[in-house]
Design a protein around this motif. Structure first.
Motif, mmCIF file in Angstrom:
data_model
loop_
_atom_site.group_PDB
_atom_site.id
_atom_site.type_symbol
_atom_site.label_atom_id
_atom_site.label_comp_id
_atom_site.label_asym_id
_atom_site.label_seq_id
_atom_site.Cartn_x
_atom_site.Cartn_y
_atom_site.Cartn_z
ATOM 1 N N SER A 68 2.137 34.946 -89.281
ATOM 2 C CA SER A 68 2.118 35.890 -90.404
ATOM 3 C C SER A 68 2.449 37.306 -89.942
ATOM 4 O O SER A 68 2.033 37.732 -88.848
ATOM 5 C CB SER A 68 0.733 35.882 -91.067
ATOM 6 N N LYS A 69 3.199 38.035 -90.749
ATOM 7 C CA LYS A 69 3.574 39.448 -90.518
ATOM 8 C C LYS A 69 4.074 39.706 -89.090
ATOM 9 O O LYS A 69 3.540 40.544 -88.377
ATOM 10 C CB LYS A 69 2.387 40.355 -90.829
ATOM 11 N N PRO A 70 5.068 38.965 -88.632
ATOM 12 C CA PRO A 70 5.526 39.129 -87.244
ATOM 13 C C PRO A 70 6.162 40.489 -86.988
ATOM 14 O O PRO A 70 5.975 41.064 -85.905
ATOM 15 C CB PRO A 70 6.534 37.992 -87.066
ATOM 16 N N THR A 71 6.920 41.031 -87.961
ATOM 17 C CA THR A 71 7.582 42.322 -87.749
ATOM 18 C C THR A 71 6.563 43.443 -87.610
ATOM 19 O O THR A 71 6.669 44.301 -86.725
ATOM 20 C CB THR A 71 8.542 42.627 -88.915
ATOM 21 N N GLU A 72 5.578 43.455 -88.476
ATOM 22 C CA GLU A 72 4.544 44.484 -88.425
ATOM 23 C C GLU A 72 3.753 44.397 -87.120
ATOM 24 O O GLU A 72 3.445 45.417 -86.487
ATOM 25 C CB GLU A 72 3.607 44.331 -89.625
ATOM 26 N N LYS A 73 3.434 43.198 -86.721
ATOM 27 C CA LYS A 73 2.700 43.024 -85.465
ATOM 28 C C LYS A 73 3.533 43.467 -84.270
ATOM 29 O O LYS A 73 3.008 44.048 -83.310
ATOM 30 C CB LYS A 73 2.289 41.558 -85.308
ATOM 31 N N MET A 74 4.841 43.201 -84.312
ATOM 32 C CA MET A 74 5.699 43.593 -83.200
ATOM 33 C C MET A 74 5.823 45.113 -83.106
ATOM 34 O O MET A 74 5.874 45.670 -82.012
ATOM 35 C CB MET A 74 7.082 42.948 -83.357
ATOM 36 N N ILE A 75 5.847 45.798 -84.262
ATOM 37 C CA ILE A 75 5.908 47.259 -84.256
ATOM 38 C C ILE A 75 4.663 47.842 -83.594
ATOM 39 O O ILE A 75 4.753 48.748 -82.752
ATOM 40 C CB ILE A 75 6.070 47.790 -85.693
ATOM 41 N N PHE A 76 3.505 47.313 -83.945
ATOM 42 C CA PHE A 76 2.274 47.802 -83.336
ATOM 43 C C PHE A 76 2.193 47.422 -81.867
ATOM 44 O O PHE A 76 1.613 48.164 -81.065
ATOM 45 C CB PHE A 76 1.058 47.261 -84.096
ATOM 46 N N LEU A 77 2.764 46.286 -81.505
ATOM 47 C CA LEU A 77 2.791 45.902 -80.096
ATOM 48 C C LEU A 77 3.661 46.859 -79.294
ATOM 49 O O LEU A 77 3.296 47.268 -78.185
ATOM 50 C CB LEU A 77 3.297 44.465 -79.958
ATOM 51 N N TYR A 78 4.807 47.249 -79.827
ATOM 52 C CA TYR A 78 5.645 48.247 -79.168
ATOM 53 C C TYR A 78 4.930 49.593 -79.067
ATOM 54 O O TYR A 78 5.054 50.307 -78.069
ATOM 55 C CB TYR A 78 6.959 48.404 -79.928
ATOM 56 N N PHE A 79 4.204 49.938 -80.123
ATOM 57 C CA PHE A 79 3.435 51.184 -80.096
ATOM 58 C C PHE A 79 2.372 51.142 -79.010
ATOM 59 O O PHE A 79 2.137 52.123 -78.301
ATOM 60 C CB PHE A 79 2.788 51.412 -81.465
ATOM 61 N N LEU A 80 1.740 49.983 -78.866
ATOM 62 C CA LEU A 80 0.740 49.805 -77.808
ATOM 63 C C LEU A 80 1.360 49.995 -76.429
ATOM 64 O O LEU A 80 0.814 50.696 -75.566
ATOM 65 C CB LEU A 80 0.128 48.413 -77.925
ATOM 66 N N VAL A 81 2.513 49.367 -76.211
ATOM 67 C CA VAL A 81 3.181 49.475 -74.910
ATOM 68 C C VAL A 81 3.620 50.913 -74.645
ATOM 69 O O VAL A 81 3.469 51.433 -73.524
ATOM 70 C CB VAL A 81 4.390 48.514 -74.859
ATOM 71 N N ALA A 82 4.139 51.606 -75.672
ATOM 72 C CA ALA A 82 4.603 52.985 -75.502
ATOM 73 C C ALA A 82 3.450 53.915 -75.146
ATOM 74 O O ALA A 82 3.568 54.758 -74.247
ATOM 75 C CB ALA A 82 5.302 53.456 -76.775
ATOM 76 N N THR A 83 2.319 53.786 -75.838
ATOM 77 C CA THR A 83 1.179 54.644 -75.532
ATOM 78 C C THR A 83 0.596 54.340 -74.152
ATOM 79 O O THR A 83 0.146 55.255 -73.445
ATOM 80 C CB THR A 83 0.087 54.482 -76.602
ATOM 81 N N SER A 84 0.619 53.087 -73.752
ATOM 82 C CA SER A 84 0.145 52.739 -72.408
ATOM 83 C C SER A 84 1.034 53.363 -71.339
ATOM 84 O O SER A 84 0.540 53.901 -70.338
ATOM 85 C CB SER A 84 0.105 51.221 -72.239
#
Length: 264
Positions: free
Chosen positions: A171-187
């Protein structure tokens, strides 16, 4: 889940941080903690219930979900936030130890209990190294568990008790991927900030040590000259003046004796 303790910890460490450290605290608090509480937690809240496969074989969906998501993204993100913030406790404990020792001896032992110098500097550097190492470790863990930083729309599962290869939808793969990229960028941003602060403190300490040695090295000759000026003479010059023009006071005394003699 209550995040008040993490907020209090970050605000407490902010008092003893450098400018770069304060930016790190702001990034963790605003772009990671608040984003997690306000948005990310709700996106993954019903991820298991919304995971669907095109077969209703009992146990098939559970086995496939566990295979592709051994640890939930959001729980791993929460664990990362806690572990990355934990090394800051070393700095808080060290400052508390200084204040307690100062109170016990009832005298001023340090210029400032929260000033980054001496043993506190070593503790602060160790905390920076630990935070950087934990950030890299969790990024590698994310990459290994999910075969890259991506959330697929469709996964194929052929594990038992599934009778054959089945298609499962996330469910909601695009939204989850955006937040995953945000997580990686902030890390990655936090890693850069930690390395920058580490380099800054080491450079600042090295310059301070060099200037201290330089001042001690040039302070010795100046102090000798200062002592000579205080006593009012220069030994080599005084000796030269003595040999070139010997004192005349013994001759003057002899002349006075001859004048005052009754025989004259």
């Amino acid at each position: 889940m209550s995040w008040g303790f993490l907020r209090d910890l970050l605000s407490g460490v902010n008092k003893y941080s450098t400018g770069i450290g304060r930016i790190w605290v702001a990034v963790v608090f605003i772009f990671r903690l608040l984003v997690y509480i306000a948005a990310a937690e709700n996106i993954w809240k019903y991820e298991h219930d919304e995971f669907e496969c095109n077969i209703k074989q009992p146990g098939c969906e559970n086995v496939c979900f566990d295979h592709f998501f051994p640890v939930s993204h959001i729980r791993l993100w929460a664990l990362q936030l806690i572990m990355v913030s934990t090394p800051s406790l070393l700095v808080v404990f060290h400052v508390a130890y200084r204040e307690n020792r100062k109170k016990h001896h009832n005298q001023k032992l340090y210029k400032s209990p929260g000033e980054i110098d001496g043993g506190l500097l070593c503790t602060y550097l160790i905390s920076l190294i630990l935070k950087t190492g934990l950030e890299i470790l969790f990024l590698a863990l994310f990459y290994k568990l999910y075969n890259g930083f991506q959330v697929p729309r469709l996964v194929k599962c052929d594990l038992r008790p599934c009778p054959n290869t089945v298609d499962c939808y996330i469910s909601k793969p695009t939204e989850k991927m955006i937040f995953l990229y945000f997580l990686v960028a902030t890390s990655c941003l936090c890693i850069v900030l930690n390395l920058s602060e580490l380099s800054y403190l080491i450079f600042k300490y090295s310059i301070k040590r060099y200037l201290k040695r330089y001042s001690k090295k040039h302070q010795g000759p100046k102090s000798d000259c200062h002592k000579s000026e205080i006593f009012g003479y220069d030994r080599p010059a005084a000796a030269e003046r003595f040999h070139s023009s010997p004192p005349s006071w013994p001759l003057n005394i002899q002349d006075e004796r001859e004048k005052n003699s009754p025989l004259t």
